[in-house]
Scaffold this motif. Structure first.
Motif, short mmCIF file in Angstrom:
data_model
loop_
_atom_site.label_atom_id
_atom_site.label_comp_id
_atom_site.label_asym_id
_atom_site.label_seq_id
_atom_site.Cartn_x
_atom_site.Cartn_y
_atom_site.Cartn_z
N ALA A 5 0.66 -1.30 -0.19
CA ALA A 5 0.05 -0.12 0.12
C ALA A 5 0.79 1.09 -0.11
O ALA A 5 0.41 2.01 -0.71
CB ALA A 5 -0.83 -0.03 1.09
N ASP A 6 1.93 1.20 0.83
CA ASP A 6 2.84 2.56 0.62
C ASP A 6 3.84 2.15 -0.45
O ASP A 6 4.75 3.06 -0.41
CB ASP A 6 3.67 2.41 2.02
N GLY A 36 7.69 -1.47 11.45
CA GLY A 36 7.73 -0.37 12.60
C GLY A 36 7.22 1.00 12.17
O GLY A 36 7.37 1.85 13.06
N GLU A 37 6.46 1.01 10.79
CA GLU A 37 5.63 2.30 10.55
C GLU A 37 4.70 2.08 10.17
O GLU A 37 4.56 1.40 9.21
CB GLU A 37 7.05 3.08 9.77
N LEU A 38 3.75 2.75 10.59
CA LEU A 38 2.43 2.82 9.89
C LEU A 38 2.03 3.88 9.02
O LEU A 38 2.09 4.90 9.57
CB LEU A 38 1.21 2.75 11.05
N GLU A 60 -3.10 2.16 6.69
CA GLU A 60 -4.32 2.14 7.31
C GLU A 60 -5.61 2.54 6.65
O GLU A 60 -6.68 1.94 6.83
CB GLU A 60 -3.90 3.58 8.45
N ALA A 61 -5.41 3.28 5.47
CA ALA A 61 -6.47 3.54 4.79
C ALA A 61 -7.11 2.34 4.04
O ALA A 61 -8.44 2.08 4.07
CB ALA A 61 -6.34 4.56 3.67
N LEU A 62 -6.07 1.49 3.71
CA LEU A 62 -6.55 0.29 3.02
C LEU A 62 -7.05 -0.51 4.12
O LEU A 62 -8.19 -1.37 3.56
CB LEU A 62 -5.50 -0.57 2.31
N ILE A 63 -6.77 -0.94 5.14
CA ILE A 63 -7.01 -1.86 6.14
C ILE A 63 -8.49 -1.34 6.41
O ILE A 63 -9.62 -2.27 6.62
CB ILE A 63 -6.20 -2.00 7.29
#
Length: 152
Positions: free
Chosen positions: A41-42, A116-118, A123-126
């Motif tokens: 996602a990132d 270690g990094e959100l 987060e948007a995908l989840i």
């Protein structure tokens, strides 16, 4: 990325026209596709996320090494492709219990937090998947907190 995964599922795991439900293997791969999507996602599927993804798939979904390797390769090759999540969320809705859906969201959080990094895109995908598979907001938050706080 999801285009190649979709082709893989259709080619190897598509049910016969007269088959009423998804096989267990099809359900596993739909879930695996969503986990791969959160990992990319990132746009950066690093080694830690990939290792976590593979561990989750091995632990929770018992994928054989050949399929696990094929899905991992697809994730690396297709990070920049973007398609709808509908096919996979539809399969999850069709084949998974409420508990399995919650476990999917929790596994997605595990992949998202692996490096270690959100990232906001993770987060948007989840959140989007959670809504599409009808996991309540409180369970979405509970899954996130249990992974973030290490109480998985």
């Amino acid at each position: 990325m999801l285009n190649k995964i979709t082709q893989f599922i259709e080619q190897h795991l598509q049910p016969e026209d007269n088959a009423p439900a998804l096989s267990f293997e099809q359900k596993q791969l739909a879930v695996a596709a969503l986990l791969i999507e959160v990992g990319t996602a990132d746009r950066l599927l690093d080694e830690t996320e990939l290792a976590t993804l593979r561990t989750i798939l091995e632990r929770k979904f018992n994928l054989d090494p050949e399929r696990l390797n094929e899905l991992s390769e697809l994730a690396h090759e297709e990070q920049n492709d973007a398609t709808s999540l509908h096919q996979f969320t539809h399969q999850v809705n069709q084949a998974c219990s409420a508990e399995e859906k919650y476990e999917l969201i929790k596994a997605m959080w595990e992949v998202a937090y692996a490096d270690g990094e959100l990232d906001k895109y993770e987060e948007a995908l989840i959140r989007q998947v959670s809504e599409l598979i009808h996991v309540s907001h409180s369970m979405f938050i509970h899954a996130r907190n249990s992974v973030r706080d290490g109480t998985v």
